[in-house]
Design a protein around this motif. Structure first.
Motif, PDB file in Angstrom:
ATOM      1  N   GLY A   5       8.039   8.371   3.551  1.00 20.29           N
ATOM      2  CA  GLY A   5       7.124   8.144   2.905  1.00 20.29           C
ATOM      3  C   GLY A   5       6.528   9.639   2.495  1.00 20.29           C
ATOM      4  O   GLY A   5       7.176  10.609   2.880  1.00 20.29           O
ATOM      5  N   SER A   6       5.259   9.443   1.975  1.00 21.16           N
ATOM      6  CA  SER A   6       4.651  10.635   1.369  1.00 21.16           C
ATOM      7  C   SER A   6       3.274  10.672   2.264  1.00 21.16           C
ATOM      8  O   SER A   6       2.682   9.643   2.699  1.00 21.16           O
ATOM      9  CB  SER A   6       4.395  10.493   0.039  1.00 21.16           C
ATOM     10  OG  SER A   6       3.292   9.535  -0.187  1.00 21.16           O
ATOM     11  N   SER A   8       0.434  11.097   1.026  1.00 24.16           N
ATOM     12  CA  SER A   8      -0.610  10.363   0.307  1.00 24.16           C
ATOM     13  C   SER A   8      -0.552   8.913   0.538  1.00 24.16           C
ATOM     14  O   SER A   8      -1.810   8.453   0.359  1.00 24.16           O
ATOM     15  CB  SER A   8      -0.293  10.710  -1.306  1.00 24.16           C
ATOM     16  OG  SER A   8       0.774   9.934  -1.577  1.00 24.16           O
ATOM     17  N   GLU A   9       0.453   8.445   1.115  1.00 24.54           N
ATOM     18  CA  GLU A   9       0.289   7.150   1.334  1.00 24.54           C
ATOM     19  C   GLU A   9      -0.057   6.965   2.837  1.00 24.54           C
ATOM     20  O   GLU A   9      -0.995   5.947   3.265  1.00 24.54           O
ATOM     21  CB  GLU A   9       1.710   6.409   1.072  1.00 24.54           C
ATOM     22  CG  GLU A   9       2.074   6.297  -0.381  1.00 24.54           C
ATOM     23  CD  GLU A   9       3.583   5.626  -0.243  1.00 24.54           C
ATOM     24  OE1 GLU A   9       3.704   4.528  -0.728  1.00 24.54           O
ATOM     25  OE2 GLU A   9       4.575   6.365  -0.053  1.00 24.54           O
ATOM     26  N   TYR A  10       0.621   7.834   3.823  1.00 23.34           N
ATOM     27  CA  TYR A  10       0.339   7.849   5.195  1.00 23.34           C
ATOM     28  C   TYR A  10      -0.084   9.215   5.635  1.00 23.34           C
ATOM     29  O   TYR A  10       0.905  10.019   5.814  1.00 23.34           O
ATOM     30  CB  TYR A  10       1.616   7.449   5.910  1.00 23.34           C
ATOM     31  CG  TYR A  10       1.933   6.040   5.514  1.00 23.34           C
ATOM     32  CD1 TYR A  10       1.697   4.979   6.266  1.00 23.34           C
ATOM     33  CD2 TYR A  10       3.096   5.890   4.552  1.00 23.34           C
ATOM     34  CE1 TYR A  10       2.096   3.608   5.978  1.00 23.34           C
ATOM     35  CE2 TYR A  10       3.357   4.634   4.204  1.00 23.34           C
ATOM     36  CZ  TYR A  10       2.946   3.323   5.076  1.00 23.34           C
ATOM     37  OH  TYR A  10       3.261   1.986   4.680  1.00 23.34           O
ATOM     38  N   ASP A  68      -0.097  17.909   0.332  1.00 25.91           N
ATOM     39  CA  ASP A  68       0.902  17.104  -0.037  1.00 25.91           C
ATOM     40  C   ASP A  68       2.403  17.284   0.889  1.00 25.91           C
ATOM     41  O   ASP A  68       2.118  17.506   1.752  1.00 25.91           O
ATOM     42  CB  ASP A  68       1.356  17.755  -1.367  1.00 25.91           C
ATOM     43  CG  ASP A  68       2.066  18.902  -1.337  1.00 25.91           C
ATOM     44  OD1 ASP A  68       1.957  19.693  -0.325  1.00 25.91           O
ATOM     45  OD2 ASP A  68       2.825  19.431  -2.272  1.00 25.91           O
ATOM     46  N   SER A  70       5.918  15.036   2.134  1.00 24.93           N
ATOM     47  CA  SER A  70       6.813  14.017   2.366  1.00 24.93           C
ATOM     48  C   SER A  70       7.347  13.809   3.977  1.00 24.93           C
ATOM     49  O   SER A  70       7.224  15.051   4.556  1.00 24.93           O
ATOM     50  CB  SER A  70       8.112  13.480   1.705  1.00 24.93           C
ATOM     51  OG  SER A  70       8.873  14.583   1.881  1.00 24.93           O
TER      52      SER A  70
END
Length: 103
Positions: A5-6, A8-10, A68, A70
């Motif tokens: 994931g990234s 920004s999500e986690y 930022d 991933s």
């Protein structure tokens, strides 16, 4: 199991909380415009890591500042974890990515 994931999500701190809660063991690979590297997670705790030239606590602090990026977490069985960690320590010229068993 492979989790990706990234940030920004986690966010990185949330990932560490999840790994600790679930007592995960594996390798967390990080990729960002600010740097890339890996962390070894054993029973939910960060045991070692490197981001660019930063290692250990310095690497953790560096990732916490990433805006930022991933991640990819490859869960490992205890014997796989021991082999990968041993190879990384005693064969440092082999990238961590090449040491992971195929999914």
């Amino acid at each position: 199991m492979l989790i990706a994931g990234s940030f920004s999500e986690y966010p990185f701190s949330l990932l560490l909380d999840i790994f600790l809660l679930r007592r995960e063991t594996g390798v967390l690979e990080i990729s960002s415009s600010e740097g890339s590297g890996y962390f070894y997670i054993n029973h939910g705790k960060v045991k070692d890591g490197q981001i660019g030239k930063s290692k250990g606590i310095a690497a953790l602090n560096a990732v916490r500042k990433f805006n930022d990026g991933s991640f990819r977490f490859k869960q490992l069985e205890p014997d796989e974890y021991a082999r990968v960690a041993w190879q990384r320590r005693f064969a440092p010229t082999v990238p961590a990515v090449l040491q992971l068993p195929s999914a």
